[in-house]
Design an enzyme around this catalytic site. Structure first.
Site, PDB file in Angstrom:
ATOM      1  N   ASP A  97       0.856  -1.177   0.000  1.00 18.78           N
ATOM      2  CA  ASP A  97       0.000   0.000   0.000  1.00 18.78           C
ATOM      3  C   ASP A  97       0.895   1.230   0.000  1.00 18.78           C
ATOM      4  O   ASP A  97       1.836   1.319   0.793  1.00 18.78           O
ATOM      5  CB  ASP A  97      -0.883  -0.007   1.254  1.00 18.78           C
ATOM      6  CG  ASP A  97      -2.291   0.456   0.964  1.00 18.78           C
ATOM      7  OD1 ASP A  97      -2.441   1.584   0.463  1.00 18.78           O
ATOM      8  OD2 ASP A  97      -3.245  -0.308   1.241  1.00 18.78           O
ATOM      9  N   ASP A 193      -3.139   4.617  -2.336  1.00 16.75           N
ATOM     10  CA  ASP A 193      -4.231   5.140  -1.519  1.00 16.75           C
ATOM     11  C   ASP A 193      -4.709   6.511  -2.000  1.00 16.75           C
ATOM     12  O   ASP A 193      -3.890   7.393  -2.274  1.00 16.75           O
ATOM     13  CB  ASP A 193      -3.695   5.267  -0.080  1.00 16.75           C
ATOM     14  CG  ASP A 193      -4.782   5.502   0.937  1.00 16.75           C
ATOM     15  OD1 ASP A 193      -5.637   4.626   1.085  1.00 16.75           O
ATOM     16  OD2 ASP A 193      -4.767   6.560   1.585  1.00 16.75           O
ATOM     17  N   GLU A 247      -6.448   3.715  -5.785  1.00 22.60           N
ATOM     18  CA  GLU A 247      -7.779   3.784  -5.187  1.00 22.60           C
ATOM     19  C   GLU A 247      -8.363   5.132  -5.588  1.00 22.60           C
ATOM     20  O   GLU A 247      -7.734   6.173  -5.379  1.00 22.60           O
ATOM     21  CB  GLU A 247      -7.696   3.691  -3.666  1.00 22.60           C
ATOM     22  CG  GLU A 247      -9.077   3.669  -3.014  1.00 22.60           C
ATOM     23  CD  GLU A 247      -9.079   4.253  -1.600  1.00 22.60           C
ATOM     24  OE1 GLU A 247     -10.002   3.932  -0.844  1.00 22.60           O
ATOM     25  OE2 GLU A 247      -8.179   5.034  -1.262  1.00 22.60           O
ATOM     26  N   HIS A 319     -11.044  -3.497   3.522  1.00 22.14           N
ATOM     27  CA  HIS A 319     -11.009  -3.040   4.912  1.00 22.14           C
ATOM     28  C   HIS A 319     -11.840  -1.779   5.136  1.00 22.14           C
ATOM     29  O   HIS A 319     -11.945  -1.323   6.267  1.00 22.14           O
ATOM     30  CB  HIS A 319      -9.555  -2.770   5.299  1.00 22.14           C
ATOM     31  CG  HIS A 319      -8.979  -1.651   4.481  1.00 22.14           C
ATOM     32  ND1 HIS A 319      -8.788  -1.753   3.122  1.00 22.14           N
ATOM     33  CD2 HIS A 319      -8.606  -0.395   4.812  1.00 22.14           C
ATOM     34  CE1 HIS A 319      -8.310  -0.605   2.662  1.00 22.14           C
ATOM     35  NE2 HIS A 319      -8.193   0.235   3.665  1.00 22.14           N
ATOM     36  N   ASP A 320     -12.388  -1.191   4.076  1.00 21.23           N
ATOM     37  CA  ASP A 320     -13.178   0.036   4.218  1.00 21.23           C
ATOM     38  C   ASP A 320     -14.685  -0.189   4.128  1.00 21.23           C
ATOM     39  O   ASP A 320     -15.449   0.766   4.237  1.00 21.23           O
ATOM     40  CB  ASP A 320     -12.798   1.038   3.112  1.00 21.23           C
ATOM     41  CG  ASP A 320     -11.429   1.645   3.349  1.00 21.23           C
ATOM     42  OD1 ASP A 320     -10.999   1.733   4.515  1.00 21.23           O
ATOM     43  OD2 ASP A 320     -10.791   2.032   2.356  1.00 21.23           O
TER      44      ASP A 320
HETATM   45  C1  GLC Z   1      -8.216   4.968   1.893  1.00 19.36           C
HETATM   46  C2  GLC Z   1      -8.002   3.752   2.757  1.00 19.36           C
HETATM   47  C3  GLC Z   1      -8.671   3.978   4.058  1.00 19.36           C
HETATM   48  C4  GLC Z   1      -8.048   5.169   4.713  1.00 19.36           C
HETATM   49  C5  GLC Z   1      -8.091   6.398   3.813  1.00 19.36           C
HETATM   50  C6  GLC Z   1      -7.168   7.444   4.288  1.00 19.36           C
HETATM   51  O1  GLC Z   1      -9.544   5.165   1.584  1.00 19.36           O
HETATM   52  O2  GLC Z   1      -8.444   2.606   2.099  1.00 19.36           O
HETATM   53  O3  GLC Z   1      -8.604   2.855   4.898  1.00 19.36           O
HETATM   54  O4  GLC Z   1      -8.712   5.453   5.907  1.00 19.36           O
HETATM   55  O5  GLC Z   1      -7.670   6.088   2.508  1.00 19.36           O
HETATM   56  O6  GLC Z   1      -5.846   7.028   4.142  1.00 19.36           O
END
Ligand code: GLC
Ligand code: CA
Length: 552
Positions: A97, A193, A247, A319-320
């Site tokens: 990540d 991310d 992402e 995980h989100d």
């Molecule tokens: C992304 C991650 C998430 C995190 C956010 C801030 O959305 O997947 O878990 O809280 O970024 O880094």
């Protein structure tokens, strides 16, 4: 860059809850090492590690305090190298990540930056004398006053996650150096991310006041230098045989295509969110009843939209997001809906991602008090919205929406703590009480289990060019209960039929398959496999899924 990622599927590890190898109640790299065979046996080809770097855990790893090290809770660089080498021996790629929109406020860069306006780190972050009206996505206003520096810093996420100033070339060089560090160790790529947020609009204009939480979004999503900066990072990756998936929160298809194709191409794939909003609006917290039509529309939009131009990422959990059976399926028809959901997405065109525990049908945990939740965004939502509702209603909202619902320890067996850690230890987070019913060990021995069904699906993908690269065609888009799609390559067609309801529903065969002999190659309802002339009008059992293969 080669496109090996197109034939792959990935397993996502959120390490804290995966497997505890040293008996302190926290998942770690020793635990991961022991489970590598399990991951390989599932039939995936790679692992994505959510952040495993040192972090004060204000956002569980997404607040990094050292980019070139391993969190002591999880091991050290040497242990990581062991995991990496063993994964490679087993034929598994490993991606890390990359969290570069922000760091932890405990990162030495921020600690230096706070100290004044004329040290080498002064401009590593975004400091202003006066804040604008932007809200943070995680915690109140997006600007926090720092008394040492005497200025406000920007944090789109939590207060402890100050945004980096990507306009500063020195910051971009740091990112290049982070990429090289891990690539030189041998990792195969990055999940990047909130990568569409890293360039902010100059002048930081005020956002629209009627868009709570996301009012600044138009000014920090797809910002003015976004492709330029990402191209710069891409150039480093191009020197390695490396793969990049971004992402893209709130990304649109049009905008994603700019990252994925054309002259400014800077990513191989993007995680999009449209299909995760079939039971909510923008965040799981704005809950609404599940609509299959919305789900199908989102899937088809991306399947058709990227076809021939880019490559889809396929996922239903990470995980989100809360667990998918609890959202788009049914905990009552647990096995049926768990296997149906696998069928519905694993045969789409793209590269599938499976989140730890999804392959055994783990479901949301229900906690009795808001204090029991560890996730910063769940706590904020609880205290930000619907304050006049009853406590029970407010907690219910958290139960259906919280990221913690999917962050409970992995359920390995029916021993104490679900085998996640040793019996004497206290797991860092609550184990779902259903672990005696839902666990890996039990499912390994059960031919009809969700786990074995995932294995079957992944194997089928591997053995079929049609399923790997064939075109996607949606059928019967207006059907409110059944998702029907086809994959076709040359003369081989697969027809995938998935019922999303607990009722018995009639199913119609799309016209082009009328009168043809199809072979049932997969069923989650115990139908025997074999060649048959499919009847056009039949019934599907609750959450039934079927896959037919045709040669035209
Ligand atoms: C992304 C991650 C998430 C995190 C956010 C801030 O959305 O997947 O878990 O809280 O970024 O880094
Ligand atoms: Ca541990």
């Amino acid at each position: 860059m080669s496109d090996w990622y197109k034939k792959m599927s990935f397993y996502q590890i959120w390490i804290r809850s995966f497997a505890d190898g040293n008996g302190d109640g926290i998942g770690d790299l020793w635990g991961v090492y022991d489970k590598l065979d399990y991951i390989r046996d599932l039939g995936v080809d790679g692992i994505w590690f959510s952040p495993i770097y040192p972090s004060p855990n204000a956002d569980f790893g997404y607040d990094i305090s050292d980019y070139k090290n391993i969190h002591p809770d999880y091991g050290d660089l040497e242990q990581f190298q062991k995991v990496l080498d063993r994964a490679h021996e087993l034929g598994l790629k490993v991606i890390m990540d990359l969290v570069i929109n922000h760091t932890s406020d405990e990162h030495p860069w921020f600690q230096e930056s706070r100290k004044g306006r004329d040290n080498p780190y002064s401009d590593y972050y975004i400091w202003r004398d006066k804040p604008n009206n932007w809200d943070s996505l995680f915690e109140g206003n997006a600007w926090e006053y720092d008394s040492l520096r005497g200025q406000y810093y920007l944090h789109i996420f939590a207060k402890k996650q100050p945004d980096l100033n990507m306009d500063n070339p020195a910051v971009r060089s740091e990112v290049e150096s982070i990429l090289r560090f891990w690539l030189d160790m041998g990792v195969d790529g990055f999940r990047e991310d909130v990568i569409n947020f890293i360039s902010k609009k100059e002048g930081f204009p005020n956002g629209l006041p009627f868009l709570p939480a996301v009012n600044g979004l138009p000014y920090y999503k797809d910002g003015p230098h976004i492709y330029e900066y990402n191209r710069q990072f891409r150039k480093v990756c191009e020197q390695y045989d490396c793969f990049q998936i971004g992402e893209g929160p709130m990304t649109t298809l049009q905008s994603a295509l700019k990252y994925l194709s054309g002259p400014q191409k800077c990513l191989d794939m993007m995680f999009s969110f449209d299909h995760m909003m079939a039971d909510c609006f923008y965040t799981e917290y704005m809950h609404r009843p599940f609509s299959l039509t919305k789900f199908k529309k989102a899937i088809s939009k991306w399947q058709y939209g990227l076809s021939g131009k880019a490559w889809n990422s396929l996922y239903l959990e990470n995980h989100d997001h809360p667990r998918i059976i609890s959202r788009y399926g049914s905990e009552v028809f647990w096995r049926e809906s768990g296997t149906m959901l696998a069928t519905a997405y694993l045969f789409l065109q793209g590269t599938p991602f499976i989140y730890q525990g999804q392959e055994i049908g783990m479901t949301n945990i229900r906690l009795g008090r808001i204090e029991h939740y560890a996730d910063v965004s769940s706590r904020t939502n609880f205290n930000r919205y619907h304050l006049k509702d009853s406590m029970a209603k407010r907690l219910h909202r958290i139960h259906v929406s919280s990221r913690d619902s999917a962050r409970t320890p992995m359920q390995w067996d029916d021993s104490p703590h679900a085998g996640f850690t040793v019996p004497e230890a206290t797991p860092w987070f609550y184990v779902n009480r259903n672990y005696k019913r839902i666990n890996v060990k039990m499912q390994q021995g059960d031919e009809k289990s969700i786990l074995n069904y995932y294995k079957k699906c992944l194997q089928m993908r591997k053995n079929s060019r049609t399923l790997l690269i064939g075109d996607y065609i949606e059928h019967l888009p207006n059907d409110k209960f059944v998702f029907t799609y086809e994959r076709v390559w040359q003369d081989i067609h697969y027809l995938i039929i998935c019922s999303f309801t607990r009722a018995m529903v009639p199913f119609r065969l799309p016209d082009k398959f009328e009168g043809r002999h199809g072979q049932l190659v997969l069923s989650n309802a115990g139908h025997s496999h074999g060649k048959e002339k499919i009847r056009s009008v039949g019934f599907l059992k609750p959450y039934e899924a079927r896959v037919y293969r045709f040669r035209f």
